[in-house]
Design an enzyme around this catalytic site. Structure first.
Site, PDB file in Angstrom:
ATOM      1  N   PRO A   1       0.843  -1.196   0.000  1.00 47.26           N
ATOM      2  CA  PRO A   1       0.000   0.000   0.000  1.00 47.26           C
ATOM      3  C   PRO A   1       0.878   1.247   0.000  1.00 47.26           C
ATOM      4  O   PRO A   1       1.803   1.362   0.804  1.00 47.26           O
ATOM      5  CB  PRO A   1      -0.770  -0.111   1.325  1.00 47.26           C
ATOM      6  CG  PRO A   1      -0.632  -1.537   1.738  1.00 47.26           C
ATOM      7  CD  PRO A   1       0.681  -1.989   1.223  1.00 47.26           C
TER       8      PRO A   1
ATOM      9  N   CYS B   1       3.588   2.910   9.306  1.00 45.53           N
ATOM     10  CA  CYS B   1       3.718   4.280   8.820  1.00 45.53           C
ATOM     11  C   CYS B   1       4.664   5.094   9.715  1.00 45.53           C
ATOM     12  O   CYS B   1       4.464   5.168  10.925  1.00 45.53           O
ATOM     13  CB  CYS B   1       2.351   4.957   8.774  1.00 45.53           C
ATOM     14  SG  CYS B   1       2.412   6.647   8.155  1.00 45.53           S
TER      15      CYS B   1
ATOM     16  N   LYS C   1       1.042  -5.374   8.686  1.00 45.33           N
ATOM     17  CA  LYS C   1       2.312  -4.908   8.129  1.00 45.33           C
ATOM     18  C   LYS C   1       2.924  -3.948   9.142  1.00 45.33           C
ATOM     19  O   LYS C   1       2.234  -3.059   9.659  1.00 45.33           O
ATOM     20  CB  LYS C   1       2.098  -4.203   6.793  1.00 45.33           C
ATOM     21  CG  LYS C   1       3.396  -3.761   6.097  1.00 45.33           C
ATOM     22  CD  LYS C   1       3.109  -3.279   4.675  1.00 45.33           C
ATOM     23  CE  LYS C   1       4.414  -2.943   3.944  1.00 45.33           C
ATOM     24  NZ  LYS C   1       4.971  -1.649   4.388  1.00 45.33           N
TER      25      LYS C   1
ATOM     26  N   GLY D   1      11.328  -4.114   1.686  1.00 46.06           N
ATOM     27  CA  GLY D   1      12.447  -3.187   1.819  1.00 46.06           C
ATOM     28  C   GLY D   1      13.548  -3.459   0.819  1.00 46.06           C
ATOM     29  O   GLY D   1      14.128  -4.551   0.802  1.00 46.06           O
TER      30      GLY D   1
END
Length: 389
Positions: free
Chosen positions: A26, A111, A151, A214
């Protein structure tokens, strides 16, 4: 582009069977229906929505309802939610299930954006173990038969890691998979992802799939991550910006197709044009007009798509100010469509990496792993209409 790579097993997330172990991460302002559809035209995997704020969804704001709208071609409707209040997250998941608006729900605990973490959300939230457990357990129950996944990041900073404890809690709560962005909040997107953390999480969580995220800039990177960490699949974020054909490379790398040839400038232009067309369709009911907003939105993708290709500065500037599809066609007609793939110049990092920074956190947040009265007051007002990943 990828070379000969070993195939990997399919990935199962709850009842969902994926032909390739690949998930589109996302990304705020990026992974709307238009871009998900474009990526799916090139490859396979699970394509997740932009992050949606739980409160906005429960309140049925115009934008949140747009973001959970899926095209008929999207056979697996995947929604990512952000929230800090357990009751609100539970209500949002319940809404998605009862109204048959999703086939998969993911919760965002990764986030690093300051306006999110300073209210105790995103990558700051797993530090409070009781809050994290409450949100995940209630969300899993509310999801019922829908697979509920999480996540997250490694933690807040190198001295305040959370991912192993959070992984154990999420596994115990009954999630269907766990994805780890192998950076801390303080690292933002800088430096190199610590893939060894993905391996440690895989060793810790044994009953559900662990996905790594990543520094996946190519299919080779994805296969190498799985080999080095033992993870069950990969989550691709910034590596696919302006590069939707990466999903074709990934499908081929995992034995589900033939890798496409490196794109000429003409093929890149065609992908860019298709993206713009899908954005116009996505924003079709916008008050300003779908074409105006769609063309405005495609502007931010110019540098990513044409990275490394010989496109003059003036034309790049004009593309970044495009007003209509007809205008876009006029500009794209000026390109040398036969210009070949430029090699390494078109590869590597995409998007802004930023630099390490001290995370913004609620006052005295790190003094305890559980919520106190002051913490509860902070998170009570923290349901923001914010995005990040």
């Amino acid at each position: 582009m990828t070379t000969a790579l070993a195939p990997a097993p399919a990935l199962r997330i709850g009842p969902l069977d994926l032909d390739v172990p690949v998930v589109l991460a996302p990304m705020a302002g990026i992974t709307n229906t238009a871009y998900r559809r474009l990526c799916a035209e090139y490859g396979a995997g699970l394509y997740v929505s932009e992050m949606i704020t739980s409160r906005a969804l429960v309140e049925r704001t115009r934008e949140s309802m747009r973001l959970i709208r899926f095209h008929e071609s999207e056979t697996t409707r995947s929604v990512q939610l952000y929230g800090v209040d357990p009751a609100t997250v539970e209500a949002a998941v319940t809404m998605l299930r009862e109204e048959d608006r999703a086939d998969h729900v993911d919760l965002n605990f990764g986030c690093p954006v300051p306006k999110v973490t300073r209210k105790g959300g995103g990558s700051a939230l797993p530090w409070k173990l009781d809050l994290f457990r409450d949100i995940v357990e209630r969300a899993v129950r509310a999801a019922g038969p829908l697979p509920l996944t999480v996540k997250m990041r490694k933690g807040i900073d190198a001295d305040h890691l959370t991912y192993l404890e959070a992984g154990r809690i999420a596994e115990g709560a009954g999630v269907s998979s766990i994805a780890l962005h192998a950076r801390t909040a303080s690292e933002f997107y800088s430096g190199h992802a610590d893939w060894s953390a993905i391996a440690k999480l895989k060793e810790t969580v044994t009953s559900v799939p662990v996905l790594g995220n990543g520094d996946i800039w190519s299919a080779d990177d994805a296969v190498r991550m799985m080999r080095e960490t033992g993870c069950d699949g990969v989550v691709v974020g910034r590596g696919c910006l302006g590069k939707p054909w990466l999903f074709g490379d990934l499908a081929a790398a995992f034995g589900a197709g033939v890798a496409p040839e490196p794109p000429s400038l003409g093929q890149v232009a065609d992908a860019f044009r298709r993206h713009a067309e899908l954005l116009v369709e996505f924003f079709g009911d916008d008050a300003d007009g779908g074409e105006h907003r769609g063309c405005r939105d495609i502007r931010k993708h110019v540098a990513w798509y044409f990275k490394g290709y010989g496109v003059g500065g003036q034309l790049r500037s004009q593309l970044a100010q495009v007003e209509s599809l007809a205008h876009l066609d006029e500009l794209l007609a000026q390109l040398d469509r036969e210009q070949p793939y430029p090699g390494e110049a078109a590869e590597g990092q995409r998007g802004r990496a930023g630099s390490p920074k001290t995370p913004a956190l609620p006052d005295r947040w790190l003094e305890s792993r559980t919520l106190d009265a002051a913490d509860r007051a902070v998170v009570a007002g923290a349901e923001l209409d914010s995005s990040g990943g």
